[in-house]
Enzyme design. Sequence first.
Site, PDB file in Angstrom:
ATOM      1  N   CYS A   1      44.310  60.155  96.291  1.00 33.58           N
ATOM      2  CA  CYS A   1      43.509  60.344  95.073  1.00 33.58           C
ATOM      3  C   CYS A   1      43.555  59.098  94.203  1.00 33.58           C
ATOM      4  O   CYS A   1      44.554  58.846  93.521  1.00 33.58           O
ATOM      5  CB  CYS A   1      44.028  61.555  94.299  1.00 33.58           C
TER       6      CYS A   1
ATOM      7  N   CYS B   1      43.823  59.698  90.469  1.00 30.56           N
ATOM      8  CA  CYS B   1      45.171  60.112  90.062  1.00 30.56           C
ATOM      9  C   CYS B   1      46.120  58.918  89.983  1.00 30.56           C
ATOM     10  O   CYS B   1      46.911  58.803  89.048  1.00 30.56           O
ATOM     11  CB  CYS B   1      45.749  61.118  91.058  1.00 30.56           C
ATOM     12  N   ASP B   2      46.044  58.025  90.964  1.00 29.52           N
ATOM     13  CA  ASP B   2      47.084  57.015  91.141  1.00 29.52           C
ATOM     14  C   ASP B   2      46.630  55.573  90.998  1.00 29.52           C
ATOM     15  O   ASP B   2      47.454  54.659  91.044  1.00 29.52           O
ATOM     16  CB  ASP B   2      47.719  57.181  92.533  1.00 29.52           C
TER      17      ASP B   2
END
Length: 305
Positions: A134, A137-138
């Site tokens: 993701c 997300c990261d």
Amino acid sequence: MRETLDVVIVGAGPAGLAAAVYTGRARLKTLVLEKGMPGGQILLTDFVENYPGFPEGVVPFQLMEDFRKHAEKFGAKIETDEAKKIQKQDDLWHVLGVKGEYPARAVIIATGSVYRKLGIPGEAKLAGKGVSYCATCDGAFFKDKEVAVVGGGDNALTEALFLTKFCRTVKVIHRRDQLRAVKILQERIFANDKTEVLWDSVVEEISGEDRFESITIKNVKDNKTSKLELDGLFISIGMDSNSEFVKELVDLDEWGQIKVSQDMSTSQSGIFAAGDVTDACPEQMATAVGTGVAAALAVDEYLSK
């Protein structure tokens, strides 16, 4: 036979636990079934920066532990079991698990989805340690780093373009000699100075001890292998909804997601769904929580009638 419950929630990720908070507050007798650790797919991420209310970010395990405590505070019970089937019997829905049978007046399916894996050596070991599924997300953790994205579809290129906001270089690794994504995304990839496409290539191994270090890639045309040292690897080859156990029960779309109405109801009266397993959630934690709340409110209304 167990006592009859008001609602069984299948899945203890963000959607399921958010639903449990609301059904508990409505004083509905609530049981949450979870086959693993409460928290769901988000636990594969090192750190969450995009969940509202946490401007400094939050560790996923701690956040989901607070979700669990919040649900239990209002009376929800969480039990470790895997739902295998849901069937109607005597005007009740019976959730059949590995360990037992759970009769309820309503069910919320919140089993989420799983990132499709490459299934290669090193992948499981280094997930969350430089290997991510993701970018939103990261991605921010890889500022000025060199990374690669595996995949050639819309989502893979979208993730690659997103990563160029942070990373020094982004390599797109694709097994074919042309991309599958829509043309406009391809044009943006080819026009971006930070991106490079590695054609006809597959990742065969991911290496690193405590942290991701490199990958071994193979050219599928000449079978030559090479080692590529990077700071991170993003795998974007699709997602699979955890809906297999209800595929004969409720309507699914062509991707296996449960079709839901605006109130998160499914094609079966008394069965609702929430989160990434549905066709109404763009695979973000905040939206999973929102659909879980919507499903819980709908269950309360349904049972009151």
